[in-house]
Every structure is written in C-alpha cells, then in structure tokens.
Enzyme design. Structure first.
Site, PDB file in Angstrom:
ATOM      1  N   HIS A 152       8.698 -30.436 -35.895  1.00 29.00           N
ATOM      2  CA  HIS A 152       7.717 -29.359 -36.025  1.00 29.00           C
ATOM      3  C   HIS A 152       8.362 -27.999 -35.756  1.00 29.00           C
ATOM      4  O   HIS A 152       8.073 -26.998 -36.428  1.00 29.00           O
ATOM      5  CB  HIS A 152       6.561 -29.642 -35.049  1.00 29.00           C
ATOM      6  N   GLU A 155      10.112 -26.780 -38.756  1.00 25.66           N
ATOM      7  CA  GLU A 155       9.149 -26.227 -39.715  1.00 25.66           C
ATOM      8  C   GLU A 155       8.850 -24.764 -39.355  1.00 25.66           C
ATOM      9  O   GLU A 155       8.819 -23.893 -40.221  1.00 25.66           O
ATOM     10  CB  GLU A 155       7.863 -27.060 -39.685  1.00 25.66           C
ATOM     11  N   HIS A 156       8.663 -24.499 -38.076  1.00 28.15           N
ATOM     12  CA  HIS A 156       8.403 -23.121 -37.638  1.00 28.15           C
ATOM     13  C   HIS A 156       9.598 -22.215 -37.926  1.00 28.15           C
ATOM     14  O   HIS A 156       9.433 -21.078 -38.378  1.00 28.15           O
ATOM     15  CB  HIS A 156       8.099 -23.092 -36.142  1.00 28.15           C
ATOM     16  N   GLU A 232      10.379 -18.479 -31.141  1.00 23.50           N
ATOM     17  CA  GLU A 232       9.344 -19.365 -31.685  1.00 23.50           C
ATOM     18  C   GLU A 232       8.742 -20.311 -30.651  1.00 23.50           C
ATOM     19  O   GLU A 232       7.667 -20.870 -30.861  1.00 23.50           O
ATOM     20  CB  GLU A 232       9.949 -20.178 -32.845  1.00 23.50           C
ATOM     21  N   GLU A 239       0.411 -23.962 -29.596  1.00 22.60           N
ATOM     22  CA  GLU A 239      -0.197 -25.053 -30.378  1.00 22.60           C
ATOM     23  C   GLU A 239      -0.320 -26.304 -29.532  1.00 22.60           C
ATOM     24  O   GLU A 239      -1.314 -27.025 -29.606  1.00 22.60           O
ATOM     25  CB  GLU A 239       0.660 -25.364 -31.603  1.00 22.60           C
TER      26      GLU A 239
END
Ligand SMILES: [Zn+2]
Length: 706
Positions: A152, A155-156, A232, A239
């Site tokens: 994940h 992806e960021h 990030e 999240e």
C-alpha cells in the site's frame, strides 16, 4: 411498493462481493463492486444486488457468475452475429466438457516484448472518455513479516514522484483532467493486486499519451526515495487510524478468523502501525523492485477511441521498453500462490464490541474457487445461484413469521482469495438471539439437503435468474468503460474465460432451461458445517459462547441424521396480482411539448400523463408521479396512523397480499419503486423493464392518486 422492492432485491445474478482495498475512509476494508455476471449490465442491477453488497463479509470479488463479460471476437461457437432479442436466442448444442472461449472477446489484447499484457477496447460509455488502468498482480499477501503495509505504501509513493514526474506534475495533470488527486482516488491495493486507474478525455491525444506515460512510470519508475517515504508516512498512518473504527476492527477480527492458518490472515492491505511508522526506505524499494515487473502487469485501455490500433501503438511506445529492476538476479519465475488450509471441524468466534449496533450470526464455508473455463462450470454457477435465490426466499419467509428467530437472513457466495471462495449464511437478530438464529439457519440448509425444493420454488428461482440474464443481455451496450476495465483486470489476474455477452447469455439461457431441482439441492452440501466452516457471532455484549454454539451445531446435525426436520410448508400463492382490474377510463385530451420532445395525455379521471422516449438504456422505463395533498389533509386523530402507514404496509402487506406472497408474485419481474407521503404532496417513483410495465403499474401506488 417498498416491500416489492425489498423482495425483488433478494438477490441478483451478481453476487456482489467486494475487494479489500486500502482507502482513505475505511482503511483496507472498503467494499468495492466486483466483477460479476450482471455487474456488466447496468447500475440498475446494483439495486437488485444491494442486499448482497451490504451483507458484510470479506471478499476480493464475486465468484459466482463472474468470468464472461466482454464482447465481439468470440471465435466459437457462436455461428452468426446475434442481433436478436433475448427471447429469440436459440439454444446452443453444447456438452458439459466443452471449453469456454478463453480469449477476452471484444478486446485487442496481447503481450508486449517485455512480457507486459495489454487489453484495448472501444466503448463509448461515457462518450469521449477512456478508462485506463495498470494492474499489478501483487498485493499485501506478498509482504513478509516486517513489511505489512508496504504494498500500500508503494501505491502511495507512486503519486509522490517518478523518474519523469514530480508530485506537483502529477497533481497538476490529474486536476487538469478533472480527476481527484492521489492514492486511493486513482489506485487501490488489495491482497493480491494493486491497480492504478485514470479516467481521461480522449478528444485531446496528448492527454491520453501523457496518462499512459504516467502509468508506465508507475510500472517501474516510482522514485520511492527516503524523503518521499517520510512525507507519505503520515497520510498512510491516518488511513490506518481511520480503519480502526468498529467496522474496521470487526473486519480485521473476522478476516483473521476466516483465513486462520493461511498467510492471508495477517496480511490485510492496510498493514501494521509499526511498519507504517518505521519501515526503512530500502525495504520499500526492495519490495517495489522485486515485484513490480512487466510480466506481473497488464495495461488496460477502454474508451471512446477512434482507432484501437493507434492506442496499441501508443501503449507499445510507452510500456514496451520498461524493464524490471533486478533483471536476471533472484528473479521469481512465477507469482507464488498461498494455500488456505481446509478443515472438517467448524471453528467458532464470539466477537463482542460495545459499538456493534446489531447482533448477528455468520456461517461461512470455504471452498476451492472454480475459475469458469467449461460449460459445466457455468452450469454449476447457475445452480448455485438458483440455490441462493430459493434459500433467500425461504429465509425471507422465516423472517416474516411471528416470533421469527431473526430479522433478516441472507445467503451468499463470494471470493476470498484467488484460489478460495466461500458460501455463507448471515442473519441479524435481537440481542441474545444469536443461538436461535444460528439454529434456524443451519436447520434451513439441512431441510434443503433432506427434502430439496418444490417445483414451484425452482420455477420461481429460474424465472428470476432468467429475468436477470435478459436484463444483462438487453443492457449489454450500456456497460461503462470503468466496468470493462475491471473485467479485463480480472481476466488478467485469474485467466477466467471471457466469452462475449451475446454468447454467455445464449449459453446460460440454454443451460438454465433444464437445470434440475436435484442439481440445485446438491449445492446445499457446500453449506455443511463439515466444509471448512467458520461460525461467528457479533454482539454488543458477550452473550453467546463457543460451547453453546457447538451445542447448536451438534443438535442440528443430529436432527439431520435422524431425518427429524420437516418438509418446507408452502404458502398458497394466487395466480394474479390484481384480481379485479379497475374499469378503464378514456383519454380526454393530448398536449405536445416539442421543446422537450415530450407528449401528454389527459385521462378521464383528471390525471395527466407525460411521457418521453429516450435511448439512454435499452430496457428501462422510469416513472415518476406527483399529486397535491398529503398528511396535512387528514384529521388530527389520524395523523400518526397516516404517517406510519408506509412502514406498516411494508410489514403487513399491500394490495391484499402478504409481503411474502407479493414477493413471489413479482418473481422474475423487473420492478422497483418507492413512495413518499409528505404534508402537502405525495410522490412515487418506479423503474421497470419494458416487459414489466403492466406489473409496475399494477403494483405502483397509483391507487394513491385515484
Ligand atoms: Zn491509501
């Protein structure tokens, strides 16, 4: 009318599951519509499967009746182009072992020099737009200990910077095409895939080219520097925090319980807090370099293109030269698969959370997933689907009985992982009622194993399935590009067959005609507590316990062994919906409104009916009605009665029929509707298929206006 809607929604061909994805709202557990049979049809069909979408269990995507999708170039066995109505589709002469066409019909597809796959399709919904996607067949289950959440994070980082684009460039570009910016808006990470998605206008070629360039950069050129990572971490951590609400906690506990003994259990995409806070940059880059390889990827472009070959050329230009980072060294030859062990003894979990708003019981039986490749696979999917419909119909009736053990019960079939699916039953009940609900659910599937279904029940399930097939077929040109994109991603990930909708409709129609009651009954074997079964209760206060759950399972198993479960008692169902039709009136006048291309007729009872023909959807009629006057006109003593009229009618029945009877009378009909009763006005809305207009008008609350 609402009761008809509810009953009609019992289940559609689409067993909508969901994908666990990392999202801003709910961490990894947001449920996304998945690829399935009628997902292709139209957004309307989502309404029908709404109950399934909401029936909360984890899944990657739908398993039942997936595959198919896609159109045009089916090499066999369609003999001629099918431009006929659904009724005119001729039966196919097929044998169970016949293979389904493996190629994704309707797409230009192939493999680039570097091993990356591509799919390009023309589709004009919406016009002048294209849905682009880069699918990477790698997700969180590939992470090792100490890496939970890294898929994940990668992806960021794609949106932080690549070789040719800075964060600023990416924001500017995405905003310039009206797209929300950033990870989770333009991408998702699940257990077994990471997908980047962009919707672009196609009228300016430079935008398409640039969007493909960006996706190509994501494939192998994400910068992932230490500074990018530090910037990030906060967003990803936020999240993670958002995912830690009741729903997130329950999902996490449920998933661990369901997948216990497999690597999936501890690899939810949102990851672990400690890893998100402190994983070193090198570890993230290693993950990216290890798995982001052209041979693990597919690029998909579905849109209102004027020339597909040009798009293929552009994809070739942007992607073909991309190479993996450690070419030749430590190169995985195949994508690993992670087994999910089976178990004969059921497992139990009593989940308690003070924030749980309802008490629930869920029975889940895992099974190896069948990827549809042969005619027989389709046949089994249809039989399974008919079982779900017939079983849900019984559960609905049980829920309407006095002293019912649950408020509502549903059955479902979903995909848990690329090689694993599940059959499940779920019911919500009053606090302290989970044991009774469990006993009833287990008894109902045992009853089917012992006694099967009546001919009438099978006929109803067949009619509903056929109606859904028909809608899918008639609406085949209304499928949005984003949905096709999802279908091709699924084809890339699973290799399932993808015949054209024309062919799959014809084949399913052929098979559906003669599926027997015994075939449907046989599917109930997969709901047995000896089939890798997990049983979970969810309660705000701890009431149920594992020993009590075990005792219920043993009790029902013994009753089944002894044959001590009675046959299902059928209700008397009348032949027609409305026994006495009203006396017809006459048309007393007409009007024309050329500015909206609409016409109006005036009826002898004073009602005005305005209508307009459109070409938006091929098999849809939308109706909206309005009348002056409402609750303000009734006597004060009747005020509350009138206000509660709708919900009460929904429970006790309408038009002289109980809800269960009305549901059966409407089986196979595509009719949805709702009414509102305000202080000064009443309204109704309805949505129906062309063939069901009469039924829609019969059950429609036109009574309110006459
Ligand atoms: Zn995210």
């Amino acid at each position: 009318m609402e009761s008809v809607t509810e009953a009609g929604e019992v289940k559609d061909m689409a067993t909508e599951g969901g994908q666990m994805k990392a999202t801003p709202e709910g961490g990894e557990t947001k449920r996304m519509p998945s690829r399935s049979f009628s997902r292709q049809a139209s957004s309307r069909q989502f309404q029908r499967s709404k109950s399934i979408l909401e029936s909360g269990s984890y899944s990657r995507s739908s398993s039942i009746l997936k595959s198919d999708e896609v159109a045009i170039e089916t090499p066999e066995p369609v003999e001629e182009p099918l431009v006929v109505g659904f009724e005119a589709l001729r039966p196919l002469d097929v044998k169970p072992e016949d293979p389904l066409p493996a190629d994704p019909a309707g797409a230009l597809h192939g493999v680039l020099e570097n091993g990356m796959r591509y799919y390009v399709r023309k589709n004009a919904k919406p016009r002048n737009r294209a849905a682009l996607g880069l699918a990477v067949s790698v997700g969180s289950v590939f992470e090792e200990d100490g890496e939970q959440g890294v898929a994940h994070i990668v992806e960021h980082l794609a949106f932080s910077a690549t070789k040719d684009y800075s964060d600023h460039d990416l924001v500017h570009f995405l905003e310039s095409i009206g797209s929300k910016f950033g990870p989770c808006n333009n991408a998702y990470t699940s257990l077994e895939e990471t997908v980047y998605e962009i919707l672009v206008p196609v009228d300016r070629p430079e935008i398409l080219s640039k969007a493909l360039h960006i996706l190509a950069e994501f494939s192998t050129e994400i910068r992932a520097s230490d500074e990018d990572l530090e910037k990030e971490r906060g967003a990803v951590l936020e999240e993670w925090r958002l995912a830690n609400n009741f729903r997130g906690r329950e999902n996490k506990a449920n998933w661990k319980f369901l997948m216990e003994g497999s690597k999936y259990a501890d690899r939810l995409p949102i990851g672990e807090e400690e890893v998100i806070k402190s994983v070193p940059g090198q570890r993230v880059r290693d993950f990216f370099h290890t798995w982001y390889r052209p041979e693990n990827m597919a690029v998909v472009a579905v849109g209102d293109f004027s020339d597909l070959e040009d798009v293929v050329k552009l994809i070739n230009l942007r992607f073909a030269a991309k190479q993996g980072h450690d070419q030749g060294t430590n190169r995985p030859l195949t994508i690993p698969r992670f087994p999910v062990p089976s178990h004969n003894e059921p497992r139990f979990l009593c989940y308690q959370d003070p924030e749980a708003s309802v008490s629930m019981v869920t029975i889940t039986c895992k099974a190896p997933r069948t990827i549809a490749r042969t005619v027989q696979d389709y046949r089994e999917e249809l039989a399974r689907w008919m079982l779900l419909l017939a079983l849900d119909s019984r559960l609905f009736r049980v829920s309407k009985q006095p002293d019912a053990p649950f408020f509502s019960g549903v059955s479902n079939t979903e995909v848990l992982a690329i090689s694993t699916m599940c059959n499940s039953l779920e019911a919500d009940c009053c606090e302290g009622g989970t044991l009774q609900a469990l006993e009833q659910l287990l008894t109902e599937v045992a009853r089917i194993r012992l006694h099967g279904f009546s001919e009438r029940e099978i006929a109803v399930a067949r009619a509903e399935t056929m109606a859904s097939l028909k809608t899918t077929y008639l609406q085949r040109d209304q499928i949005p590009s984003t949905e096709w994109r999802g279908n091709y991603v699924e084809h890339f990930l699973t290799g399932s067959a993808m015949p054209s909708i024309e062919y799959s409709s014809q084949l399913r129609k052929t098979l559906l005609e003669d599926i027997t009651a015994e075939e449907v009954q046989k599917v109930a074997e997969h709901f047995n507590t000896t089939c890798s079964c997990t049983i979970k209760t969810t309660e705000p206060h701890a009431i149920a316990n594992v020993e009590a759950l075990k005792a219920v399972v043993a009790k029902v198993a013994e009753m089944e062994r002894q044959g001590d479960i009675a046959t299902w008692e059928e209700e008397n169902i009348p032949d027609v919906l409305v026994k006495e039709l009203p006396t017809p009136g006459v048309i007393t006048g007409t009007n024309e409104f050329p500015e909206f291309d609409a016409k109006e007729i005036i009826l002898s009872n004073g009602m005005r009916v305005c209508y307009k023909c459109t070409d938006f959807n091929d098999d849809e009629i939308l109706i909206r009605g309005f009348a002056y006057g409402g609750i303000s006109e009734v006597d004060e003593k009747d005020h509350y009665t009138c206000k509660m009229g709708r919900p009460i009618a929904r429970e006790i029945g309408e038009y002289g029929h109980k809800p269960t009877v009305l549901a059966e009378l409407m089986a196979g009909k595509y009719v949805f509707g709702s009414t509102t009763l305000g202080y000064y006005s009443r309204t109704f809305e309805a949505d129906c298929a062309k063939a069901d207009l009469e039924a829609a008008l019969q059950v429609n609350p036109l009574n309110y206006f006459i």
